[in-house]
Design a protein around this motif. Structure first.
Motif, PDB file in Angstrom:
ATOM      1  N   ALA A  43      40.573   4.801  79.822  1.00 21.10           N
ATOM      2  CA  ALA A  43      39.362   4.898  79.004  1.00 21.10           C
ATOM      3  C   ALA A  43      38.650   6.201  79.320  1.00 21.10           C
ATOM      4  CB  ALA A  43      38.440   3.719  79.306  1.00 21.10           C
ATOM      5  N   GLY A  44      38.024   6.785  78.304  1.00 16.07           N
ATOM      6  CA  GLY A  44      37.227   7.988  78.523  1.00 16.07           C
ATOM      7  C   GLY A  44      37.722   9.168  77.706  1.00 16.07           C
ATOM      8  N   ALA A  76      30.162   4.015  77.913  1.00 18.90           N
ATOM      9  CA  ALA A  76      31.097   5.027  78.417  1.00 18.90           C
ATOM     10  C   ALA A  76      32.407   4.974  77.633  1.00 18.90           C
ATOM     11  CB  ALA A  76      31.359   4.797  79.899  1.00 18.90           C
ATOM     12  N   LEU A  77      32.708   3.807  77.072  1.00 18.37           N
ATOM     13  CA  LEU A  77      33.941   3.659  76.289  1.00 18.37           C
ATOM     14  C   LEU A  77      33.747   4.025  74.826  1.00 18.37           C
ATOM     15  CD1 LEU A  77      35.230   0.129  77.414  1.00 18.37           C
ATOM     16  CD2 LEU A  77      36.104   2.341  78.117  1.00 18.37           C
ATOM     17  N   SER A  78      32.491   4.161  74.397  1.00 21.49           N
ATOM     18  CA  SER A  78      32.232   4.284  72.963  1.00 21.49           C
ATOM     19  C   SER A  78      32.297   5.723  72.479  1.00 21.49           C
ATOM     20  CB  SER A  78      30.854   3.709  72.638  1.00 21.49           C
ATOM     21  OG  SER A  78      30.488   4.058  71.324  1.00 21.49           O
ATOM     22  N   PRO A  79      33.025   5.966  71.394  1.00 21.83           N
ATOM     23  CA  PRO A  79      33.101   7.326  70.854  1.00 21.83           C
ATOM     24  C   PRO A  79      31.790   7.774  70.223  1.00 21.83           C
ATOM     25  CG  PRO A  79      34.247   5.786  69.404  1.00 21.83           C
ATOM     26  CD  PRO A  79      33.840   5.005  70.618  1.00 21.83           C
ATOM     27  N   PHE A  80      30.868   6.827  69.973  1.00 22.84           N
ATOM     28  CA  PHE A  80      29.605   7.188  69.334  1.00 22.84           C
ATOM     29  C   PHE A  80      28.527   7.574  70.340  1.00 22.84           C
ATOM     30  CE2 PHE A  80      31.621   4.312  66.277  1.00 22.84           C
ATOM     31  CZ  PHE A  80      31.618   5.130  65.155  1.00 22.84           C
ATOM     32  N   PHE A 134      25.248   1.835  69.555  1.00 29.85           N
ATOM     33  CA  PHE A 134      26.560   2.457  69.823  1.00 29.85           C
ATOM     34  C   PHE A 134      27.554   1.575  70.572  1.00 29.85           C
ATOM     35  CE2 PHE A 134      23.296   5.891  70.081  1.00 29.85           C
ATOM     36  CZ  PHE A 134      23.425   6.279  68.759  1.00 29.85           C
ATOM     37  N   ILE A 135      27.233   0.297  70.749  1.00 31.64           N
ATOM     38  CA  ILE A 135      28.236  -0.603  71.321  1.00 31.64           C
ATOM     39  C   ILE A 135      28.271  -1.881  70.505  1.00 31.64           C
ATOM     40  CG2 ILE A 135      28.386   0.247  73.684  1.00 31.64           C
ATOM     41  CD1 ILE A 135      26.253  -1.742  74.456  1.00 31.64           C
ATOM     42  N   ILE A 195      39.116  -3.007  72.346  1.00 32.35           N
ATOM     43  CA  ILE A 195      39.199  -2.182  73.559  1.00 32.35           C
ATOM     44  C   ILE A 195      40.533  -2.436  74.269  1.00 32.35           C
ATOM     45  CG2 ILE A 195      38.195  -1.897  75.871  1.00 32.35           C
ATOM     46  CD1 ILE A 195      35.412  -2.312  74.435  1.00 32.35           C
ATOM     47  N   PHE A 241      41.308   7.022  75.544  1.00 36.36           N
ATOM     48  CA  PHE A 241      40.693   6.506  74.316  1.00 36.36           C
ATOM     49  C   PHE A 241      39.204   6.251  74.528  1.00 36.36           C
ATOM     50  CE2 PHE A 241      39.487   2.158  75.219  1.00 36.36           C
ATOM     51  CZ  PHE A 241      40.159   1.906  76.395  1.00 36.36           C
ATOM     52  N   GLN A 242      38.494   6.252  73.399  1.00 36.52           N
ATOM     53  CA  GLN A 242      37.132   5.723  73.365  1.00 36.52           C
ATOM     54  C   GLN A 242      37.066   4.766  72.193  1.00 36.52           C
ATOM     55  OE1 GLN A 242      34.885   9.488  73.263  1.00 36.52           O
ATOM     56  NE2 GLN A 242      33.731   8.648  74.971  1.00 36.52           N
ATOM     57  N   THR A 243      36.553   3.585  72.422  1.00 36.76           N
ATOM     58  CA  THR A 243      36.542   2.583  71.360  1.00 36.76           C
ATOM     59  C   THR A 243      35.173   1.947  71.210  1.00 36.76           C
ATOM     60  OG1 THR A 243      38.876   2.052  71.591  1.00 36.76           O
ATOM     61  CG2 THR A 243      37.493   0.335  70.665  1.00 36.76           C
ATOM     62  N   PHE A 244      34.740   1.827  69.958  1.00 36.86           N
ATOM     63  CA  PHE A 244      33.573   1.044  69.616  1.00 36.86           C
ATOM     64  C   PHE A 244      34.136  -0.218  69.002  1.00 36.86           C
ATOM     65  CE2 PHE A 244      30.752  -0.481  66.288  1.00 36.86           C
ATOM     66  CZ  PHE A 244      29.506  -0.483  66.881  1.00 36.86           C
ATOM     67  N   LYS A 252      28.672   0.528  80.927  1.00 35.33           N
ATOM     68  CA  LYS A 252      30.142   0.498  80.943  1.00 35.33           C
ATOM     69  C   LYS A 252      30.704   0.624  79.527  1.00 35.33           C
ATOM     70  CE  LYS A 252      33.918  -2.724  81.833  1.00 35.33           C
ATOM     71  NZ  LYS A 252      34.794  -2.828  82.985  1.00 35.33           N
ATOM     72  N   LEU A 253      30.137  -0.158  78.600  1.00 31.62           N
ATOM     73  CA  LEU A 253      30.667  -0.134  77.235  1.00 31.62           C
ATOM     74  C   LEU A 253      30.328   1.173  76.520  1.00 31.62           C
ATOM     75  CD1 LEU A 253      30.030  -3.828  76.169  1.00 31.62           C
ATOM     76  CD2 LEU A 253      32.233  -2.746  76.597  1.00 31.62           C
ATOM     77  N   LYS A 300      38.849   6.487  68.970  1.00 29.90           N
ATOM     78  CA  LYS A 300      39.187   7.907  69.101  1.00 29.90           C
ATOM     79  C   LYS A 300      40.283   7.985  70.162  1.00 29.90           C
ATOM     80  CE  LYS A 300      36.957  12.347  70.041  1.00 29.90           C
ATOM     81  NZ  LYS A 300      35.639  12.984  70.172  1.00 29.90           N
TER      82      LYS A 300
END
Lengths: 332, 400
Positions: free
Chosen positions: A18-19, B380-384, B303-304, A66, A57-60, B377-378, A40
Motif C-alpha cells: 500500500a502507498g 494513507a491508502l486513499s488516492p484522494f 476521502f475514505i 483494498i 496501490f492506493q484505494t478508496f 490508516k485508511l 490507483k
C-alpha cells in the motif's frame, strides 16, 4: 455483515504494497467515486525485460476493494507484462479465497487498473466501456447492464436463453422475475428499433418457470450419466477444478509432430464439449501455435463468471492428454 | 474485550426488565386474549396495561388509539394504504426524500403499480425540510402526508407538529414515522393534529417483531390484514402477548429515562462528537445540529469509505454504522446523504454513532482513542487524500 474469507480480512487489515511508488513508470487509475471505489495502481517496469519489479496501490473503497488491490500487487510482482495481462478478475478473487457476489466488482476494478497501467506504460489509450448496473443474479454476480447488453448483442428472446448466455438465474432463481422484466423491456425497445419482430418479443410471465427448473435439473442428470458412461473420467464442472494449479512438471515430454499434437488436442476438446454443452456452453478449437491452443467459447460460456475456471479446466485436460505444458487462449 | 455498542438506531438491547416482564407470558399466561376463560382474561388485562404504558409515553388521549402491529414497517404500510382507501377523492401522497425505505419503497411501488402521484419533498444540505415545497404540494388531492419525526441516519428532527397543522388545513391525513423519536424526545400527541404515528419496539429496548400504529380517535381507517376482530378490527391476528407486554414495559422504562436520554446521553454524544472533530481533520457533522435527537451523531470523514472504518472499528470491539454504498450492497451511498447533497467524497465516509442509556464515558474514550488512527490508516491508502488541510491531488479515474 459480509462473509469475507480470512484471506480477504488479512489483506484488508494488513495490506501489502500500500502507498505511493515514487519510481513508478506505469500508472493505472480506475474507478468512480460515485460508486464508492477508486484505485490507483503504480508499477515499476524494467524496460529491458518488461518485468514488473515493484507495484503499489492506493484505494478508496471498502474492505474487499483494498484487499483486491493488495492481492493484485502480490500476484503481478515478478511477472512480465504479457504474463500479467493474462490475469483475470477471477484470478484476483481466487487468490483471496473468493469474494461475495456483490463484491466481485472490486476484483474487476483490480483487473481494469492493471490493463490501464500497462496501456499507460505502452503509450496506448485505455478506454473501458465498463458500466455497472444493479446486481441482479446474486449467485453468479451478474448485473443488469451486462444482461441487457447480452440480450441485445445476441437477440435473446427467451428466459432460458438469458440464463444460458449470462448464467443469471442459473442458481437460486430468486431473480427470475427481474430477468423477465429486463428481457421484456429490452425486447420491447428492440422492437421499437426494428431489431426484432413484435411476435418474437418476450412478454413477462410467459415462461413456465417450474418446468424450466425441472428441465435444467434433468439436463444436468443426463450430463452426469453421459459423464459416467464416457471412458475417461473427466472432471470439468467448474467447482472441482483448481485453476491456480501449476503446470505439471514437463518431465517425460514425448517428442511429437505438430500434426500429432493437434490431433491429440482436437480429441481432448471433443471429450470436453459434452460437459460444456450440458451447462449450455460450447468450445471449439480455432488454432494451435507452439504451446498456445486457441479456443472459442460460445453459448453460456460467453460472459460467464466461471469462464476462467472453464479455461483452466480445459487447459488441465489438454495438459493431461498431451503431456505438454500447453496454454489455452480464448478468442472471440 | 468489552464491546462498545453505538448502533442503537439500528436496534437496541432488550432491557433485562423487559425480558423478565415477558417470560411468564410464554409458559404460564399463554392464553389467547379472545378466550372466554381465565387464561384469556389475565392476558387481555396484561395487553390493556401495556396499551396504557404506550399511551403515556406518546401522550395519546385514549388507550384504544394504540394498535399493536408487527413493527415499524407494517405500521408505515398500514397508514399509507389505509389512507388511500379511506380518503375518497384523494389519491396523492406527500413524503420526504429522507424517509425510511419502509415508506419510500412503498411509495415507489404505489406510483408504478397504481399510478399514485407521490410528492417527494427535498431537504437542504443540513437535512432541513423545504417547507415552501411542502406547502406547494398540499392540495385537495392529498390523501396523506407521511413525514418522519426524526431521521434515522442524522437524527434531524422535523417540525411534525406544525407540518401536521398544515396538512389538516388541506384536509389531508398526517402520518409520522416516529420509530427513532419515541422514547428519545418527549411526545404529546393529544396536543397535536397528528392522525397516525408508527413505533418500532426494537428501537426502544423491546424485542423485534412488535410495533404500534397510533390511530387518532375518529381517523378514517381501513385495516391492512383481514381475518380477525383483534385491535377493534384494525389489525387482524392473535395478539403477540409476550412482545406486547415487553413493549409496555419498555415504554414505561423509556418514559422513566427520558431525562437521562436528554441529559447524560446527550452529554456523552456531544463529548464524542467534539472529541472526534478535534482529533480528526477533514470531517464534519451531517444533519441539523440545532434540531437533532440527543443520542445520534453522524460524521462524514472525507476521502475514505465507511465499510473499511466499520471493519477496523469492529476489530477494536466498537460497533456503529455507515451510510456507505459498500456496507449496504448497493452502489449508491445512502439516499439520506444524497438528498442532503453531501459530496460523494464524504458521503461514502459517513459514520453514524447512536448511543443509549447503557453507554458510558469509557465507551466514548474507546472511540476517541481508536478512530483517529483508523482514519489515518485508511487515508494513507486513499488516492484522494493529500494531507490535512490541503486540497486533494488531481485524481481522474478513467470512468469516473
Amino acid at each position: 455483515m459480509w462473509d469475507y474469507t480470512d484471506k480477504v480480512k488479512e489483506y484488508f487489515f494488513d495490506p501489502k504494497n500500500a502507498g505511493v511508488l515514487e519510481e513508478a513508470n506505469a500508472v493505472g487509475e480506475v474507478g468512480a467515486i460515485a460508486c464508492g471505489d477508486a484505485l490507483k495502481l503504480m508499477l515499476s517496469i524494467d524496460p529491458e525485460t518488461e518485468t514488473i519489479t515493484a507495484a503499489k496501490f492506493q484505494t478508496f473503497g471498502c474492505g474487499s476493494a483494498i484487499a483486491s488491490s493488495s492481492a493484485l500487487t502480490e500476484i503481478i510482482i515478478g511477472k512480465t507484462l504479457d504474463e500479467a495481462l493474462k490475469i483475470t478478475n477471477q484470478d484476483i478473487a481466487d487468490f483471496l479465497g473468493g469474494l461475495p457476489p456483490e463484491k466481485m466488482h472490486c476484483s474487476v476494478m483490480g483487473y481494469e487498473a492493471l490493463q490501464a497501467a500497462v496501456a499507460h506504460y505502452r503509450g496506448e489509450e485505455w478506454a473501458d466501456d465498463h458500466e455497472e448496473g444493479a446486481l441482479v443474479c446474486k449467485c453468479f454476480g451478474i448485473d443488469a447492464a451486462m444482461i441487457e447488453r447480452t440480450i441485445r448483442s445476441n437477440e435473446l428472446t427467451t428466459l432460458e436463453q438469458v440464463t444460458n448466455y449470462t448464467k443469471a438465474g442459473g442458481g437460486c432463481m430468486t431473480c427470475f422475475e427481474t430477468l423477465e422484466e429486463i428481457l421484456a423491456k429490452t425486447n420491447a425497445a428492440m422492437v421499437d428499433e426494428g431489431l426484432i419482430a413484435v411476435k418474437e418479443a418476450y412478454s413477462s410471465g410467459s415462461t413456465d418457470v417450474l418446468a424450466l427448473k425441472k428441465k435444467s435439473r434433468e439436463d444436468k442428470i443426463r450430463a452426469r450419466e453421459r459423464a459416467s458412461a464416457a471412458s475417461a473420467p473427466i472432471q470439468i464442472s467448474g467447482l472441482q477444478l483448481k485453476p491456480d494449479e501449476p503446470d505439471p512438471a514437463p518431465a517425460k515430454r514425448p517428442v511429437m509432430t505438430t500434426l500429432q499434437k493437434v490431433k491429440l488436442v482436437e480429441k481432448a476438446i471433443e471429450n470436453i464439449r459434452p460437459f460444456l454443452k450440458a451447462d449450455g456452453g460450447d468450445c471449439e478449437l480455432v488454432d494451435v501455435d507452439g504451446d498456445a491452443v486457441y479456443v472459442k467459447l460460445s453459448g453460456a460460456c460467453v460472459g460467464c463468471q466461471m469462464a476462467s475456471h472453464t479455461i483452466s479446466g480445459v487447459r488441465q485436460k489438454l495438459v493431461d492428454a498431451t503431456g505438454m505444458p500447453l496454454r489455452v487462449v480464448p478468442v472471440s | 474485550m468489552k464491546h462498545v455498542y453505538l448502533d442503537n438506531n439500528a436496534t437496541t438491547r432488550v432491557d433485562p426488565q423487559v425480558v423478565s416482564a415477558m417470560l411468564p407470558f410464554f409458559t404460564e399466561q399463554f392464553g389467547n386474549a379472545s378466550s372466554m376463560h381465565a387464561f384469556g382474561a389475565e392476558v387481555s388485562g396484561a395487553i390493556k396495561s401495556a396499551r396504557k404504558s404506550i399511551q403515556a409515553l406518546i401522550g395519546a388521549e385514549h388507550d384504544y388509539e394504540i394498535v399493536f402491529t408487527s413493527g415499524g414497517t407494517e405500521s408505515d404500510n398500514t397508514a399509507i394504504l389505509s389512507a388511500l382507501e379511506a380518503m375518497p377523492g384523494r389519491d396523492e401522497i406527500i413524503t420526504t426524500a429522507v424517509e425510511h425505505p419502509a415508506l419510500l419503497q412503498l411509495c415507489d411501488y404505489l406510483e408504478k403499480s397504481r399510478g399514485i402521484h407521490v410528492h417527494v419533498i427535498p431537504v437542504d444540505t443540513h437535512g432541513r425540510l423545504d417547507i415552501a415545497a411542502y406547502k406547494a404540494a398540499l392540495s385537495p388531492k392529498t390523501a396523506i402526508v407521511s413525514i418522519m419525526w426524526a431521521n434515522n441516519e442524522t437524527g434531524t428532527i422535523f417540525p411534525v407538529v406544525e407540518l401536521a397543522e398544515l396538512a389538516k388545513e388541506a384536509g389531508a391525513l398526517f402520518h409520522t414515522d416516529a420509530v427513532q423519536a419515541v422514547g428519545k424526545i418527549p411526545i404529546d400527541l393529544k396536543s397535536t393534529q397528528i392522525d397516525m404515528l408508527s413505533i418500532s419496539g426494537h428501537k426502544l429496548n423491546a424485542p423485534k417483531g412488535i410495533g404500534v400504529l397510533y390511530v387518532r380517535r375518529g381517523t378514517r381507517f381501513r385495516s391492512l390484514l383481514k381475518g380477525g376482530h383483534q385491535e377493534r378490527g384494525r389489525r387482524a391476528g392473535t395478539e403477540n402477548t409476550p412482545a406486547i407486554v415487553g413493549l409496555g414495559k419498555a415504554a414505561e422504562l423509556a418514559l422513566a429515562h427520558m431525562d437521562v436520554e436528554n441529559t447524560r446521553v446527550r452529554e456523552l454524544r456531544d463529548r464524542l462528537e467534539k472529541g472526534l472533530l478535534q482529533r480528526i481533520p477533514n470531517c464534519f457533522v451531517t444533519g441539523d445540529p440545532y434540531s437533532r435527537l440527543p443520542n445520534t451523531c453522524n460524521i462524514a470523514f472525507e476521502f475514505i469509505e465507511g465499510e473499511g472504518m466499520l471493519l477496523l472499528l469492529n476489530r477494536e470491539g466498537i460497533a456503529c454504522s455507515s451510510g456507505s454504498a459498500c456496507a449496504s450492497g448497493s452502489l449508491e451511498p445512502s439516499h439520506v446523504m444524497r438528498a442532503m447533497n453531501i459530496p460523494y467524497t464524504a458521503a461514502h465516509g459517513a459514520l453514524r454513532f447512536s448511543l443509549s442509556r447503557d453507554n458510558t464515558d469509557e465507551d466514548v474514550d474507546r472511540v476517541l482513542d481508536a478512530l483517529p488512527k483508523i482514519v489515518e490508516k485508511l487515508r494513507a491508502l486513499s488516492p484522494f487524500w493529500a494531507g490535512a488541510g490541503e486540497a486533494p491531488k488531481t485524481f481522474n479515474p478513467v470512468y469516473a
